[in-house]
Design a protein around this motif. Structure first.
Motif, mmCIF file in Angstrom:
data_model
loop_
_atom_site.group_PDB
_atom_site.id
_atom_site.type_symbol
_atom_site.label_atom_id
_atom_site.label_comp_id
_atom_site.label_asym_id
_atom_site.label_seq_id
_atom_site.Cartn_x
_atom_site.Cartn_y
_atom_site.Cartn_z
ATOM 1 N N ARG A 105 7.867 -4.379 -11.760
ATOM 2 C CA ARG A 105 8.417 -4.975 -10.535
ATOM 3 C C ARG A 105 7.364 -5.845 -9.844
ATOM 4 N NH1 ARG A 105 11.474 -2.456 -13.069
ATOM 5 N NH2 ARG A 105 11.485 -4.508 -14.043
ATOM 6 N N LEU A 106 6.125 -5.401 -9.842
ATOM 7 C CA LEU A 106 5.060 -6.194 -9.236
ATOM 8 C C LEU A 106 4.828 -7.481 -10.027
ATOM 9 C CD1 LEU A 106 2.526 -3.373 -8.276
ATOM 10 C CD2 LEU A 106 4.162 -4.548 -6.793
ATOM 11 N N SER A 107 4.971 -7.387 -11.345
ATOM 12 C CA SER A 107 4.862 -8.585 -12.174
ATOM 13 C C SER A 107 6.023 -9.543 -11.894
ATOM 14 C CB SER A 107 4.845 -8.192 -13.655
ATOM 15 O OG SER A 107 4.853 -9.327 -14.485
ATOM 16 N N ALA A 367 18.583 12.706 -5.056
ATOM 17 C CA ALA A 367 18.151 12.123 -3.773
ATOM 18 C C ALA A 367 17.146 11.003 -3.984
ATOM 19 C CB ALA A 367 17.577 13.201 -2.862
ATOM 20 N N GLU A 368 17.472 10.117 -4.918
ATOM 21 C CA GLU A 368 16.558 9.024 -5.242
ATOM 22 C C GLU A 368 17.355 7.758 -5.514
ATOM 23 O OE1 GLU A 368 12.862 9.604 -7.766
ATOM 24 O OE2 GLU A 368 14.098 8.439 -9.148
ATOM 25 N N VAL A 369 16.858 6.639 -4.993
ATOM 26 C CA VAL A 369 17.502 5.336 -5.167
ATOM 27 C C VAL A 369 16.417 4.313 -5.450
ATOM 28 C CG1 VAL A 369 18.645 3.457 -3.903
ATOM 29 C CG2 VAL A 369 19.556 5.775 -3.758
ATOM 30 N N ASP A 370 16.710 3.345 -6.322
ATOM 31 C CA ASP A 370 15.761 2.248 -6.503
ATOM 32 C C ASP A 370 16.494 0.922 -6.612
ATOM 33 O OD1 ASP A 370 16.425 1.792 -9.367
ATOM 34 O OD2 ASP A 370 15.390 3.694 -9.681
ATOM 35 N N SER A 371 15.807 -0.144 -6.273
ATOM 36 C CA SER A 371 16.324 -1.504 -6.471
ATOM 37 C C SER A 371 15.142 -2.402 -6.784
ATOM 38 C CB SER A 371 17.078 -2.009 -5.239
ATOM 39 O OG SER A 371 16.226 -2.115 -4.119
ATOM 40 N N GLY A 372 15.326 -3.245 -7.781
ATOM 41 C CA GLY A 372 14.221 -4.036 -8.297
ATOM 42 C C GLY A 372 14.029 -5.361 -7.588
ATOM 43 N N MET A 373 13.284 -6.233 -8.236
ATOM 44 C CA MET A 373 12.954 -7.542 -7.689
ATOM 45 C C MET A 373 14.157 -8.459 -7.762
ATOM 46 S SD MET A 373 10.375 -8.898 -6.255
ATOM 47 C CE MET A 373 10.468 -10.440 -5.364
ATOM 48 N N SER A 374 14.267 -9.363 -6.806
ATOM 49 C CA SER A 374 15.347 -10.344 -6.804
ATOM 50 C C SER A 374 14.818 -11.654 -6.241
ATOM 51 C CB SER A 374 16.538 -9.830 -5.992
ATOM 52 O OG SER A 374 16.124 -9.390 -4.718
ATOM 53 N N LEU A 375 15.636 -12.679 -6.271
ATOM 54 C CA LEU A 375 15.193 -14.009 -5.850
ATOM 55 C C LEU A 375 15.186 -14.107 -4.326
ATOM 56 C CD1 LEU A 375 16.956 -16.267 -8.501
ATOM 57 C CD2 LEU A 375 14.515 -15.828 -8.273
ATOM 58 N N ALA A 436 17.332 13.315 3.847
ATOM 59 C CA ALA A 436 16.559 12.115 3.519
ATOM 60 C C ALA A 436 16.635 11.827 2.022
ATOM 61 C CB ALA A 436 15.098 12.282 3.951
ATOM 62 N N VAL A 437 16.298 10.594 1.679
ATOM 63 C CA VAL A 437 16.343 10.126 0.282
ATOM 64 C C VAL A 437 15.048 9.384 -0.026
ATOM 65 C CG1 VAL A 437 17.493 8.504 -1.298
ATOM 66 C CG2 VAL A 437 18.863 9.973 0.196
ATOM 67 N N GLU A 438 14.547 9.544 -1.245
ATOM 68 C CA GLU A 438 13.402 8.747 -1.712
ATOM 69 C C GLU A 438 13.914 7.398 -2.194
ATOM 70 O OE1 GLU A 438 10.998 10.481 -4.703
ATOM 71 O OE2 GLU A 438 9.994 11.869 -3.339
ATOM 72 N N GLU A 439 13.360 6.330 -1.646
ATOM 73 C CA GLU A 439 13.760 4.978 -2.045
ATOM 74 C C GLU A 439 12.582 4.240 -2.677
ATOM 75 O OE1 GLU A 439 17.347 3.731 1.032
ATOM 76 O OE2 GLU A 439 15.400 2.756 1.200
ATOM 77 N N TRP A 440 12.851 3.659 -3.849
ATOM 78 C CA TRP A 440 11.906 2.748 -4.488
ATOM 79 C C TRP A 440 12.529 1.355 -4.417
ATOM 80 C CZ3 TRP A 440 7.144 4.283 -6.197
ATOM 81 C CH2 TRP A 440 6.931 5.649 -6.356
ATOM 82 N N CYS A 441 12.274 0.661 -3.321
ATOM 83 C CA CYS A 441 12.884 -0.651 -3.098
ATOM 84 C C CYS A 441 11.798 -1.716 -2.998
ATOM 85 C CB CYS A 441 13.722 -0.649 -1.819
ATOM 86 S SG CYS A 441 15.192 0.393 -1.917
ATOM 87 N N VAL A 442 12.023 -2.821 -3.678
ATOM 88 C CA VAL A 442 11.084 -3.937 -3.623
ATOM 89 C C VAL A 442 11.403 -4.774 -2.389
ATOM 90 C CG1 VAL A 442 10.244 -5.990 -4.794
ATOM 91 C CG2 VAL A 442 10.900 -3.977 -6.132
ATOM 92 N N TYR A 443 10.414 -4.968 -1.526
ATOM 93 C CA TYR A 443 10.560 -5.856 -0.376
ATOM 94 C C TYR A 443 9.186 -6.394 -0.007
ATOM 95 C CZ TYR A 443 9.399 -1.521 2.188
ATOM 96 O OH TYR A 443 8.811 -0.356 2.624
#
Length: 646
Positions: A105-107, A367-375, A436-443
């Motif tokens: 995601r960082l790449s 209890a986990e959510v993620d969303s990757g990189m976007s434009l 609560a939920v653990e979020e792995w969100c790119v921002y």
């Protein structure tokens, strides 16, 4: 992902490892020999770039109706050859693979920065080499394939293991994908390359496991050990560096050799253990020799279990603890979500059958959510990241699922550098899986060093019982589902108002209403809203061919960012809708009903130049009337509602 360097090795150093084949001929031979149609299992995640290829415009947010036709053509090509397709997609990211996910995601963020730099300098579409798949493509592909009648299966974790097991159990023709782990599993049929697939001739490359083993000088049963010692998704190459230097007889700080040298060296090491699978005693000895670090003992055994199709799905040896109120995540309290057993059964079936957004089950179970990189253009400070804008919507969905009915204790939020934690008052504390939920969100400015801990909040209206929404039926319950959805979307209009709108526009209107409320005065302006609405109503009169032929004079970075926020919002709104037990039919909420990237960009340019609603609606009176109806609903009670009495 897959086995490090093996893809390059088999294509460049093993001439007998790749064989050009006709899938139609292979499928016909299978039919004759087995007396049943050939079934080809498709690794959906590795096929996304073949399905949505750079030939389809991608910079504008997605050409969804064109993509739908591409998917239909893909399925039809195999149907003509009498090959049945079964698509598999990943469920959630496994904890053992999160570090790799973060690294990628960082790449991706750097790639997105270069795309926006190009657009700002040239005003033109980026070239194919800069290709980035549209936001939420995996979600929409699942649902699109399902709508076309394809068999689509979502797994609970990553799909590789379940794909291989399905192939073995059902004696399928093989797998279409691009993941070298499929070269390691035994007795799963053929492994075909999607990257080399020519859809017109239905030809591709078949990777030959036996010939690879001959080239390496090892047996098929030794491939799992070989894969783990080269480096794969479980045994990272970084923990093997000293071992690899040892094999290559290099000094401790030397550069690791490339695949041409490393792959044969590891194969030679494995071959020392004969032509059979290593015994448990062998594995214990190898771990000590390879790692020379007791903290890593067990890693090799975990990696080997991933390739064992005789077992149930292999659970990592050190899973994230989920017992009641265990301490994990650097001191964060974690609890197993408590969900009614029947609801959980329904949710799991919906998930596996691709009848709901993946995140719904993940919230209910881990209890986990993620969303990757976007434009998204991080340099545009007037437009926050979509993950930030949509956070209140997600929090309401979490509150609905966890049954949060009381307002939370006063807490202060501390954010920064990829970390968010709450300083709890004496009245309570956040517990992941409970409130609560653990979020792995790119921002923007999120380094992803750890997950954000995001609080589940009660709905502004009274939070309804999840059991009632999911397990009961009747007109009153249907209205309660819609009311819960509207509350999660922070939409305070009357039920009668939304029912005046065609259902295919319900999600569009509630989402735009939400976005106007949850962005600042400089974020979405009135004329930008007009661009969203006019393209939606114009889609009812424009066919796919006309959409494909649209010409865009100039590419505008802000329009790209807005389209991305909108489409990320579509995915989140679909998840909310799923959590409310679908008051909006899934088919009515999908983007090809109301969004086309190029058409939006065109309307955006027109609106920016001052076009009025008549021009934006192509001087079609019926479209103008529908435009006005949708806009009245969308702006009701927002900063754009000048009359406050519409």
């Amino acid at each position: 992902m897959g086995v490090r360097g093996l893809q390059s090795f088999i294509e460049n150093c093993c001439p007998q490892g790749t064989i050009h084949v006709s899938l139609a001929t292979t499928g016909s031979r299978y039919h004759r020999e087995h007396g049943k149609p050939a079934v080809l299992v498709v690794d959906g995640m590795s096929c996304l770039r073949k399905l949505y290829h750079p030939g389809i415009p991608w910079i504008y947010g997605g050409q969804w109706n064109q993509y739908l036709e591409e998917l239909n053509n893909f399925i039809s090509s195999f149907q003509k050859a009498k090959i049945e397709l079964v698509f598999f997609f990943d469920g959630r990211v496994e904890n053992s693979k999160r570090a790799v996910w973060v690294e990628r995601r960082l790449s991706d963020r750097k790639k997105v920065e270069s795309i926006f730099d190009h657009v700002k300098k040239t005003g033109k579409e980026p070239c194919a080499s800069m290709f980035q798949i549209p936001v939420s493509l995996a979600h929409f592909t699942r649902l699109a394939l399902k709508s076309l009648g394809a068999t689509v299966i979502n797994t609970s974790m990553e799909a590789d293991y379940e794909i291989a097991k399905y192939c073995r159990q059902n004696r399928c023709l093989g797998i279409l994908g691009q993941d070298t782990d499929f070269l390691i599993y035994s007795d799963i049929g053929y492994y075909f390359s999607v990257d080399h697939l020519d859809l017109r001739s239905l030809t591709t490359v078949k990777y030959c496991q036996e010939n690879l083993c001959t080239r390496l000088g090892i047996s098929v049963c030794q491939l799992p050990l070989f894969a783990c010692l080269v480096g794969n998704d479980i045994v990272a190459a970084s923990v093997l560096e000293n071992f690899h230097r040892y094999l290559a007889e290099l000094h401790p700080h030397a550069r690791i050799p490339g695949y041409r040298t490393l792959v044969p060296l590891v194969a030679q090491y494995v071959a020392h253990y004969g032509n059979w699978a290593p015994t448990q005693k062998d594995v214990l000895f190898i771990e000590r020799e390879v790692f020379r670090d007791s903290s890593k003992y067990g890693l090799l055994r975990e990696g080997l279990r991933v390739y064992d199709l005789e077992a149930d799905y292999p659970v990592p040896m050190s899973p994230r603890k989920k017992q009641k109120f265990d301490l994990s995540h650097e001191g964060q309290l974690v609890s197993t979500p408590v969900i009614h057993s029947t609801i959980l059964e329904v949710a799991k079936k919906q998930h596996r059958d691709s009848e709901n957004i993946v995140g719904v089950l993940n919230v209910m179970t881990v209890a986990e959510v993620d969303s990757g990189m976007s434009l998204e253009d991080d340099s545009d400070l007037s437009l926050p990241s979509s993950a930030v804008i949509l956070k209140p919507m997600r929090q309401s969905m979490y509150g609905l699922i966890y049954g949060i009915r009381e307002h939370p204790a006063q807490r202060s939020l501390v954010e920064g550098q990829g970390q968010a934690r709450y300083e709890a008052s004496q009245d309570g504390q956040l517990v992941v899986g409970k409130n609560a939920v653990e979020e792995w969100c790119v921002y923007a400015r999120n380094s992803l060093k750890c997950a954000d801990i995001v609080e589940a909040l009660p709905l502004k209206d009274e939070t309804p019982s999840l059991e009632r929404l999911w397990l009961e039926e009747g007109p009153e319950v249907e209205d309660e589902r819609l009311k819960a959805y509207l509350s999660c979307m922070d939409c305070t209009v009357t039920m009668a108002s939304i029912k005046e709108i065609p259902p295919c526009f319900w999600l569009l209107c509630t989402l735009l209403h939400y976005l106007i409320k949850h962005t600042g005065d400089e974020a979405i302006s009135d004329w930008e809203l007009n661009a969203f609405i006019s393209q939606a109503v114009s889609m009812t009169t424009i066919d796919v061919a006309a959409l494909v032929n649209l010409q865009i004079d100039v590419v505008i970075p802000r329009a790209i960012h807005l389209a991305t926020i909108f489409l990320r919002g579509v995915t989140t709104a679909l998840a909310v809708n799923g959590a409310c037990y679908k008051p909006i039919r899934m088919q009515d909420g999908l983007p090809w009903q109301y969004f086309d990237g190029k058409l939006f960009h065109l309307k955006y340019i027109m609106a920016k130049r001052g076009a009025d609603e008549n021009e934006l609606c192509d001087k079609n009176w019926d479209a103008v009337q529908q435009f006005r109806l949708l806009k009245r609903f969308i702006i009701k009670g927002t900063r754009l509602d000048n009359s406050r009495s519409l």
